[in-house]
Design a protein around this motif. Sequence first.
Motif, PDB file in Angstrom:
ATOM      1  N   ASP A   1     -26.929  26.423 100.286  1.00  0.00           N
ATOM      2  CA  ASP A   1     -27.719  25.585  99.352  1.00  0.00           C
ATOM      3  C   ASP A   1     -27.733  24.135  99.550  1.00  0.00           C
ATOM      4  O   ASP A   1     -28.358  23.566  99.010  1.00  0.00           O
ATOM      5  N   GLU A   2     -27.038  23.778 100.739  1.00  0.00           N
ATOM      6  CA  GLU A   2     -27.077  22.360 101.109  1.00  0.00           C
ATOM      7  C   GLU A   2     -28.131  21.784 101.777  1.00  0.00           C
ATOM      8  O   GLU A   2     -28.808  22.635 102.598  1.00  0.00           O
TER       9      GLU A   2
ATOM     10  N   VAL B   1     -27.366  13.875 102.331  1.00  0.00           N
ATOM     11  CA  VAL B   1     -26.724  15.321 102.212  1.00  0.00           C
ATOM     12  C   VAL B   1     -26.949  15.486 100.755  1.00  0.00           C
ATOM     13  O   VAL B   1     -26.466  15.064  99.772  1.00  0.00           O
ATOM     14  N   GLY B   2     -27.729  16.439 100.359  1.00  0.00           N
ATOM     15  CA  GLY B   2     -28.252  16.860  99.156  1.00  0.00           C
ATOM     16  C   GLY B   2     -29.050  15.774  98.445  1.00  0.00           C
ATOM     17  O   GLY B   2     -29.517  14.764  99.363  1.00  0.00           O
ATOM     18  N   GLU B   3     -28.910  15.593  97.267  1.00  0.00           N
ATOM     19  CA  GLU B   3     -29.797  14.492  96.525  1.00  0.00           C
ATOM     20  C   GLU B   3     -29.056  13.370  96.191  1.00  0.00           C
ATOM     21  O   GLU B   3     -29.541  12.369  95.844  1.00  0.00           O
ATOM     22  N   ASP B   4     -27.648  13.516  96.215  1.00  0.00           N
ATOM     23  CA  ASP B   4     -26.868  12.470  95.590  1.00  0.00           C
ATOM     24  C   ASP B   4     -26.150  11.486  96.614  1.00  0.00           C
ATOM     25  O   ASP B   4     -25.598  10.523  96.179  1.00  0.00           O
TER      26      ASP B   4
END
Length: 78
Positions: A35-36, A54-57
């Motif tokens: 899911d990443e 990496v991801g949204e954050d």
Amino acid sequence: MSEIRMTGEIRTDYDCEITGIPAERWGEAVFKPGDEEIVLEVSVEKDIIVALMVGEDTAWKGTLEGLKKLLQQGIEKK
């Protein structure tokens, strides 16, 4: 036609390889483990700018020289 200022390559352990991907201003590679989402973007418009997400954050963006310094500092701490 626009000037090619950078080329990209992607390789995998399945003996898949894409080489010579042309870019005038920027290129981006996206990897999705589970899911990443991991994104590497390189811009060559003025200075060489690198962005890692990496991801949204979690993100880092800076010059190529700044990335080199960041990685060297991380290696020296170990």
